[in-house]
Design a protein around this motif. Structure first.
Motif, PDB file in Angstrom:
ATOM      1  N   ASN A 129       6.527  12.124  -0.630  1.00 30.21           N
ATOM      2  CA  ASN A 129       5.694  11.003  -1.076  1.00 30.21           C
ATOM      3  C   ASN A 129       6.457   9.935  -1.857  1.00 30.21           C
ATOM      4  OD1 ASN A 129       3.363  12.113   0.102  1.00 30.21           O
ATOM      5  ND2 ASN A 129       2.955  13.343  -1.729  1.00 30.21           N
TER       6      ASN A 129
ATOM      7  N   LYS B 263       5.660   1.218 -11.925  1.00 28.87           N
ATOM      8  CA  LYS B 263       6.062   2.089 -10.821  1.00 28.87           C
ATOM      9  C   LYS B 263       7.523   2.489 -11.033  1.00 28.87           C
ATOM     10  CE  LYS B 263       4.122   3.139  -7.591  1.00 28.87           C
ATOM     11  NZ  LYS B 263       3.400   4.404  -7.211  1.00 28.87           N
TER      12      LYS B 263
ATOM     13  N   ASN C 236      -2.650  -2.807  -7.639  1.00 30.42           N
ATOM     14  CA  ASN C 236      -2.316  -1.859  -8.704  1.00 30.42           C
ATOM     15  C   ASN C 236      -2.915  -2.358 -10.020  1.00 30.42           C
ATOM     16  OD1 ASN C 236      -1.030   0.319 -10.052  1.00 30.42           O
ATOM     17  ND2 ASN C 236       0.604  -1.070 -10.692  1.00 30.42           N
TER      18      ASN C 236
ATOM     19  N   LYS D 112       0.838  -1.208   0.000  1.00 30.98           N
ATOM     20  CA  LYS D 112       0.000   0.000   0.000  1.00 30.98           C
ATOM     21  C   LYS D 112       0.874   1.260   0.000  1.00 30.98           C
ATOM     22  CE  LYS D 112      -3.936   2.035   2.516  1.00 30.98           C
ATOM     23  NZ  LYS D 112      -3.367   3.312   2.957  1.00 30.98           N
ATOM     24  N   ILE D 113       1.965   1.236   0.778  1.00 33.68           N
ATOM     25  CA  ILE D 113       2.888   2.375   0.817  1.00 33.68           C
ATOM     26  C   ILE D 113       3.486   2.612  -0.571  1.00 33.68           C
ATOM     27  CG2 ILE D 113       5.128   3.163   1.708  1.00 33.68           C
ATOM     28  CD1 ILE D 113       4.422   1.756   4.357  1.00 33.68           C
TER      29      ILE D 113
ATOM     30  N   PHE E 289       2.202   1.625  -3.468  1.00 33.85           N
ATOM     31  CA  PHE E 289       1.119   2.020  -4.372  1.00 33.85           C
ATOM     32  C   PHE E 289       0.835   3.522  -4.280  1.00 33.85           C
ATOM     33  CE2 PHE E 289      -3.481   2.697  -5.058  1.00 33.85           C
ATOM     34  CZ  PHE E 289      -3.570   2.292  -6.388  1.00 33.85           C
ATOM     35  N   GLU E 290       0.882   4.060  -3.064  1.00 32.90           N
ATOM     36  CA  GLU E 290       0.563   5.473  -2.844  1.00 32.90           C
ATOM     37  C   GLU E 290       1.752   6.396  -3.084  1.00 32.90           C
ATOM     38  OE1 GLU E 290      -0.894   5.407   1.145  1.00 32.90           O
ATOM     39  OE2 GLU E 290      -2.898   4.677   0.565  1.00 32.90           O
ATOM     40  N   ALA E 291       2.933   5.828  -3.296  1.00 26.30           N
ATOM     41  CA  ALA E 291       4.148   6.631  -3.469  1.00 26.30           C
ATOM     42  C   ALA E 291       4.277   7.154  -4.891  1.00 26.30           C
ATOM     43  CB  ALA E 291       5.371   5.790  -3.121  1.00 26.30           C
ATOM     44  N   ASN E 292       5.098   8.176  -5.038  1.00 21.78           N
ATOM     45  CA  ASN E 292       5.444   8.663  -6.375  1.00 21.78           C
ATOM     46  C   ASN E 292       6.539   7.768  -6.963  1.00 21.78           C
ATOM     47  OD1 ASN E 292       3.609  10.809  -6.265  1.00 21.78           O
ATOM     48  ND2 ASN E 292       5.082  12.132  -5.226  1.00 21.78           N
TER      49      ASN E 292
END
Length: 280
Positions: free
Chosen positions: A181, A159, A260, A127-128, A130-133
């Motif tokens: 992020n 990613k 994702n 999750k970390i 997935f939410e990261a840039n």
């Protein structure tokens, strides 16, 4: 044997019973063997009862034998050179039993895993990511193997991921690009890497998050990590394998792909482009 633990035994030696001294002397004479022995095996090798081994561990200040064994393992491995680790491994098995021994030690690690807790950590790590840039992955020496695996597939899943494969001055060329992020992922086993501490510190300062893969629950980097994935490693003697860290890396990749939605789409696009240009 690490001088610190030899001194620890010497400090209590005068208070030990005759049976407990047999245990102490066996450990001093055979430091590498204790890391592979159960309490019962050490008792038999020392010519005493298992209760004597447990009492000896408590006299040294441990809760029990398993705590003493774990600390001795860390101390021994941390102070062995690569050649010594392989040498110890070769001494502990014959050429006919290498595969069998590796399978046994890795199976034992899997059997002792807290799968529910690990799954929870892997899902949170996914999750970390997935939410990261952007993602920055660090692994030095043998730890570069799971790091390469992770960065390779995260890029294929769409990613944007940067791999740190070097230390020294060039290391900072990626660090300077970390932004809010972003997420940094580090593989740290046994010895703490100075550059990884820098990476985690800079990521935290810039508003990013850190994920740590380690075999030490009390790793000095834990205070900088937002998620920690702790697993022991199998091996032969004092030699430790990277097979289980690679499997943990694969598990994280599948957890990420599951949340994702573009992971499969990116792979299909890659296959399509290759076909268009004759690279099937």
């Amino acid at each position: 044997m690490n001088s610190e633990y030899r001194k620890k035994i010497q400090r209590v030696y005068s208070r030990l019973t005759r049976s407990q001294r047999k245990v102490a002397e066996f450990i001093i004479d055979n430091p590498s063997k204790i890391t592979l022995m159960s309490a019962d095996q050490l008792a038999k090798a020392s010519g005493v009862g298992e209760a004597t081994v447990i009492r000896f561990a408590r006299i040294l200040g441990y809760k029990g034998y398993s705590d003493m064994k774990e600390e001795f393992q860390r101390a021994l491995i941390d102070n062995l050179t690569s050649s010594k680790k392989v040498e110890e491994g070769l001494k502990s098995v014959s050429s006919e039993t290498v595969l069998d021994e590796l399978l046994k030690t890795h199976t034992a690690v899997f059997q002792n895993m807290n799968v529910a807790e690990l799954t929870k950590s892997l899902k949170n790590a996914a999750k970390i990511i997935f939410e990261a840039n952007d993602v920055y992955v660090f692994g030095e020496g043998a730890a570069l193997v799971p790091a390469m695996e992770l960065s390779f597939w995260l890029n294929r899943f769409g990613k944007k991921t940067w791999l740190f494969g070097t230390t020294g001055r060039s290391f900072f060329e990626h660090v300077v690009n970390i932004r809010k992020n972003d997420v940094s992922i580090g593989f740290a086993y046994r010895k703490i890497n100075f550059e990884l501490r820098i990476l985690f510190s800079e990521t935290r300062k810039r508003g990013g998050k850190n994920i740590l893969f380690t075999d030490q629950a009390l790793n000095q980097l834990c205070d900088l990590a937002d998620e920690i994935i702790v697993t022991d490693r199998g091996g032969i003697g004092s030699y430790r394998s990277m097979a289980i860290p690679v499997i943990m890396s694969d598990a994280l990749l599948f957890e990420f792909a599951a949340i994702n939605e573009t992971s499969l789409e990116n792979l299909r696009n890659l296959e399509r482009i290759r076909r268009e240009y004759g690279y099937e």
